[in-house]
Design a protein around this motif. Sequence first.
Motif, PDB file in Angstrom:
ATOM      1  N   GLY A  66       0.826  -1.196   0.000  1.00  0.00           N
ATOM      2  CA  GLY A  66       0.000   0.000   0.000  1.00  0.00           C
ATOM      3  C   GLY A  66       0.866   1.254   0.000  1.00  0.00           C
ATOM      4  N   SER A  67       0.250   2.390   0.213  1.00  0.00           N
ATOM      5  CA  SER A  67       1.006   3.646   0.253  1.00  0.00           C
ATOM      6  C   SER A  67       0.244   4.663   1.078  1.00  0.00           C
ATOM      7  N   ILE A  87      -8.687   3.885  -6.953  1.00  0.00           N
ATOM      8  CA  ILE A  87      -7.472   3.110  -6.736  1.00  0.00           C
ATOM      9  C   ILE A  87      -6.444   3.366  -7.828  1.00  0.00           C
ATOM     10  N   ARG A  88      -6.903   3.717  -9.035  1.00  0.00           N
ATOM     11  CA  ARG A  88      -5.956   3.997 -10.119  1.00  0.00           C
ATOM     12  C   ARG A  88      -5.135   5.244  -9.829  1.00  0.00           C
ATOM     13  N   GLN A 108      -2.735   4.349  -6.579  1.00  0.00           N
ATOM     14  CA  GLN A 108      -1.639   3.433  -6.861  1.00  0.00           C
ATOM     15  C   GLN A 108      -0.403   4.135  -7.394  1.00  0.00           C
ATOM     16  N   GLN A 109      -0.573   5.348  -7.902  1.00  0.00           N
ATOM     17  CA  GLN A 109       0.582   6.082  -8.411  1.00  0.00           C
ATOM     18  C   GLN A 109       1.547   6.477  -7.300  1.00  0.00           C
ATOM     19  N   THR A 157       2.284   4.413  -4.685  1.00  0.00           N
ATOM     20  CA  THR A 157       2.822   3.229  -4.034  1.00  0.00           C
ATOM     21  C   THR A 157       4.334   3.330  -3.966  1.00  0.00           C
TER      22      THR A 157
END
Length: 343
Positions: free
Chosen positions: A103-104, A333-334, A337-338, A340
């Motif tokens: 995750g981030s 989520i797209r 996710q950048q 992460t």
Amino acid sequence: MENLLEQIKGYKEEIAATQQNGAAALETFRIRFLGTKGIVKTLFAEMKNVPAEEKKAFGAILNEFKQFAEDKYEQWKAGLESTEVESGTAFDYTLPGDPAPMGSRHPISLVKNDIIAIFRRLGFSVAEGPEIEDDFHNFTALNLPEHHPARDMQDTFYLHQNPDWLLRTHTSNVQVREMEKGKLPIRVICPGRVYRNETISARAHCFFHQVEGLYIDEHVSFADLKQTLYFFVQELFGNNIRIRFRPSYFPFTEPSAEMDISCLLCHGKGCNVCKHTGWVEILGCGMVHPQVLENCGIDSNKYTGFAFGMGIERIAMLKYQINDLRLFSENDIRFLQQFTGSF
């Protein structure tokens, strides 16, 4: 009872004739005969209707039928597992598990933590306060008395009136609470979520995040404010960034200023983000108004101070070149996710 015995005989013939036909059929068999609402449970429920002198004999028949169905199920299940092993389709439980995806932190949290780390190096501590606030700490103490026109710029959500309780419009309420403690000097930053009655768009939202700062001591000057903010901007965006101050108005500071930096996207040449000026406003600041000090019980003849405030979303949009404020709160989520691998 004769009717029940006929039913059991028919069910036993059905079970005996059942052929092994895959995992789905096995599960269907289990639910039909052995499930919580299956045939075995239903037959046992009929015991209450059997005459007392026949209950023992009928119970023995039911137990034998239940055992017959369970044996058929286990036999079928064992045969299915054996077939899977032979064909290589059985699951190997000794294999290592699938790795959990990394995750981030949210981009707002990343930028907030960067800002806090920079000001900690200058001796600022972190102060927090309530998001539901009374009128005095949100407005009146900050030189915004009732009916002051500047309140229109901070239209907010009221939870109760007379007395007024509202969702805070800035984290300046935390500054007021710190000043009321009377422990001088004060050097704090106040991060947190704030609310305003705004139309949601690519550039505005009804809630956002701020970091405000406050420094009060003897002989604090506007030069101290400028050097503090110069250091902050260069640490966050790099030494090549250009900075300018413009006179402005805030009820709680005097003199007041807006601080701009050269646009990170066009490098000062002019683009849609900076409205072709080459500059982007990132924060407001100024010397704490003497009336604010007095409202909080601080002698304005002895102490001076400066304050500043910035929107974390605005900083994040510049830092990561994001063009829509709504992305921060849509949980796409797209988009997330950048980030992460960022900490």
